[in-house]
Design an enzyme around this catalytic site. Structure first.
Site, mmCIF file in Angstrom:
data_model
loop_
_atom_site.group_PDB
_atom_site.id
_atom_site.type_symbol
_atom_site.label_atom_id
_atom_site.label_comp_id
_atom_site.label_asym_id
_atom_site.label_seq_id
_atom_site.Cartn_x
_atom_site.Cartn_y
_atom_site.Cartn_z
ATOM 1 N N SER A 139 0.867 -1.182 0.000
ATOM 2 C CA SER A 139 0.000 0.000 0.000
ATOM 3 C C SER A 139 0.902 1.230 0.000
ATOM 4 O O SER A 139 2.090 1.136 0.339
ATOM 5 C CB SER A 139 -0.842 -0.017 1.281
ATOM 6 O OG SER A 139 -1.471 1.236 1.495
ATOM 7 N N TYR A 152 -2.294 -1.016 10.404
ATOM 8 C CA TYR A 152 -2.210 -1.164 8.944
ATOM 9 C C TYR A 152 -0.857 -0.664 8.435
ATOM 10 O O TYR A 152 -0.199 -1.321 7.621
ATOM 11 C CB TYR A 152 -3.366 -0.379 8.321
ATOM 12 C CG TYR A 152 -3.599 -0.600 6.844
ATOM 13 C CD1 TYR A 152 -4.380 -1.668 6.387
ATOM 14 C CD2 TYR A 152 -3.077 0.272 5.900
ATOM 15 C CE1 TYR A 152 -4.615 -1.856 5.028
ATOM 16 C CE2 TYR A 152 -3.315 0.092 4.541
ATOM 17 C CZ TYR A 152 -4.083 -0.972 4.106
ATOM 18 O OH TYR A 152 -4.324 -1.148 2.771
HETATM 19 P P1 NAD Z 1 -11.602 -5.981 -0.107
HETATM 20 O O1 NAD Z 1 -12.215 -5.785 1.226
HETATM 21 O O2 NAD Z 1 -12.374 -5.663 -1.338
HETATM 22 O O3 NAD Z 1 -11.079 -7.483 -0.264
HETATM 23 C C1 NAD Z 1 -10.377 -8.121 0.771
HETATM 24 C C2 NAD Z 1 -10.318 -9.601 0.463
HETATM 25 O O4 NAD Z 1 -9.629 -10.236 1.548
HETATM 26 C C3 NAD Z 1 -11.689 -10.267 0.364
HETATM 27 O O5 NAD Z 1 -11.651 -11.285 -0.607
HETATM 28 C C4 NAD Z 1 -11.869 -10.871 1.760
HETATM 29 O O6 NAD Z 1 -12.760 -11.980 1.788
HETATM 30 C C5 NAD Z 1 -10.446 -11.294 2.042
HETATM 31 N N1 NAD Z 1 -10.182 -11.504 3.454
HETATM 32 C C6 NAD Z 1 -10.395 -10.647 4.491
HETATM 33 N N2 NAD Z 1 -10.055 -11.240 5.646
HETATM 34 C C7 NAD Z 1 -9.607 -12.476 5.329
HETATM 35 C C8 NAD Z 1 -9.113 -13.579 6.078
HETATM 36 N N3 NAD Z 1 -9.023 -13.526 7.418
HETATM 37 N N4 NAD Z 1 -8.749 -14.699 5.441
HETATM 38 C C9 NAD Z 1 -8.858 -14.784 4.087
HETATM 39 N N5 NAD Z 1 -9.318 -13.786 3.318
HETATM 40 C C10 NAD Z 1 -9.685 -12.649 3.950
HETATM 41 O O7 NAD Z 1 -10.247 -5.131 -0.037
HETATM 42 P P2 NAD Z 1 -9.262 -4.563 -1.177
HETATM 43 O O8 NAD Z 1 -9.374 -3.099 -1.150
HETATM 44 O O9 NAD Z 1 -9.425 -5.297 -2.449
HETATM 45 O O10 NAD Z 1 -7.864 -4.917 -0.516
HETATM 46 C C11 NAD Z 1 -7.029 -5.947 -0.969
HETATM 47 C C12 NAD Z 1 -5.600 -5.656 -0.546
HETATM 48 O O11 NAD Z 1 -5.170 -4.418 -1.131
HETATM 49 C C13 NAD Z 1 -5.422 -5.472 0.968
HETATM 50 O O12 NAD Z 1 -4.209 -6.046 1.383
HETATM 51 C C14 NAD Z 1 -5.375 -3.972 1.128
HETATM 52 O O13 NAD Z 1 -4.668 -3.588 2.264
HETATM 53 C C15 NAD Z 1 -4.654 -3.585 -0.140
HETATM 54 N N6 NAD Z 1 -4.825 -2.183 -0.526
HETATM 55 C C16 NAD Z 1 -6.058 -1.690 -0.831
HETATM 56 C C17 NAD Z 1 -6.179 -0.361 -1.218
HETATM 57 C C18 NAD Z 1 -7.496 0.251 -1.592
HETATM 58 O O14 NAD Z 1 -7.526 1.480 -1.800
HETATM 59 N N7 NAD Z 1 -8.569 -0.509 -1.720
HETATM 60 C C19 NAD Z 1 -5.053 0.447 -1.272
HETATM 61 C C20 NAD Z 1 -3.813 -0.091 -0.952
HETATM 62 C C21 NAD Z 1 -3.715 -1.417 -0.589
#
Ligand code: NAD
Length: 257
Positions: A139, A152
């Site tokens: 991130s 985080y």
């Molecule tokens: P999201 O909430 O859409 O998806 C998260 C996924 O992780 C889902 O499939 C959920 O079921 C799964 N998950 C959650 N807890 C879990 C567990 N205990 N065991 C197995 N699976 C689990 O989130 P996203 O925004 O797609 O985030 C995905 C990754 O990207 C994360 O690591 C997040 O930190 C990172 N990220 C997101 C953003 C953003 O702006 N959305 C920015 C930077 C980094």
């Protein structure tokens, strides 16, 4: 179709960025092990037209024993993982003195320690085949901090560090280890933060979304899961054979400031 015959495992791929990356890898011919919560049958159905094999394993990334079971499942079903994308992640926003201990532990376990477990279990086979890709979804918060996100930020800085260490351990092999550092991507994880902001500030969701972008992301545009999926495809290509230990920002200029 440069990934035909290869197997990719993407943690947290039932939603958001993980799903976008899994779809991009499937378009290149990779078989998939999906992971994550929710209606996984509906997610698997989205891969029907790609002509690849897709399985789902519901391991909870907080539980090392369940992660081991998922990796064994990938070995049995597909004879191992060639591309590992450590993507599962959760968020909780609170100042540190009010941060629930259980949320701290869950964020460190899911956003950081799970990548240690999947990597240690995937690497022996990747090294034996002298080819593999580990892509960690960090991130902007792996590079800079924001108030209220101590767990985080700690986990994401940690996964950038883990990426560098594993990139050095594999530097003379055909295995590469890199991190992608997205800024804001409009997924359920971020929508929750927009909704919370709209409620707290008594403004519309659209206004909250504009403010969220304006605060951090100079492009004022969300990155899409598809764009991150295409970067993952590039990192799997021969052109990226010598990209090692990178923390690749895709953040509309967030960390250039
Ligand atoms: P999201 O909430 O859409 O998806 C998260 C996924 O992780 C889902 O499939 C959920 O079921 C799964 N998950 C959650 N807890 C879990 C567990 N205990 N065991 C197995 N699976 C689990 O989130 P996203 O925004 O797609 O985030 C995905 C990754 O990207 C994360 O690591 C997040 O930190 C990172 N990220 C997101 C953003 C953003 O702006 N959305 C920015 C930077 C980094």
């Amino acid at each position: 179709m440069n990934l035909k015959g290869k197997t990719a495992l993407v943690t947290g791929s039932t939603s958001g960025i993980g799903l976008g990356i899994a779809l991009s890898l499937a378009r290149q011919g990779a078989n998939l092990v999906l992971n994550g919560f929710g209606d996984h049958a509906a997610v698997v159905a989205q891969f029907a037209t790609f002509g690849v094999s897709v399985e789902h394993h519901g391991a909870d990334m907080r539980e090392p024993g369940e992660i081991e079971a998922m990796m064994s499942f990938a070995n049995t079903r597909f004879s191992g993982v060639d591309v590992l994308v450590n993507n599962a992640g959760i968020q909780h926003v609170a100042n540190v003195e009010a941060f629930p201990i259980e949320r701290w532990d869950a964020i460190i376990a899911i956003n950081l320690s799970s990548a240690f477990h999947t990597s240690r279990l995937a690497l022996p086979r990747m090294k034996a085949h002298n080819w593999g890709r580990i892509i960690n979804i960090a991130s902007s918060h792996g590079l800079v901090a924001s108030a209220g996100k101590s767990a985080y930020v700690a986990a994401k800085h940690g996964i950038v560090g883990l990426t560098k260490a594993l990139a050095l351990e594999t530097a003379t092999t055909g295995v590469t280890v890199n991190a992608i550092c997205p800024g804001w991507v409009l997924t359920p994880l971020v929508q929750q933060q927009i909704d919370a902001r709209a409620m707290t500030e008594r403004i519309s969701v659209e206004q909250a979304s504009r403010e969220l972008l304006a605060e951090k992301q100079p492009s004022l545009q969300f990155t899409t899961p598809q764009q991150l999926g295409e970067l993952a495809v590039f990192l799997c290509s021969p052109a990226a054979d010598n990209v090692r230990g990178a923390a690749w920002a895709v953040d509309g200029g967030w960390t250039a400031q």
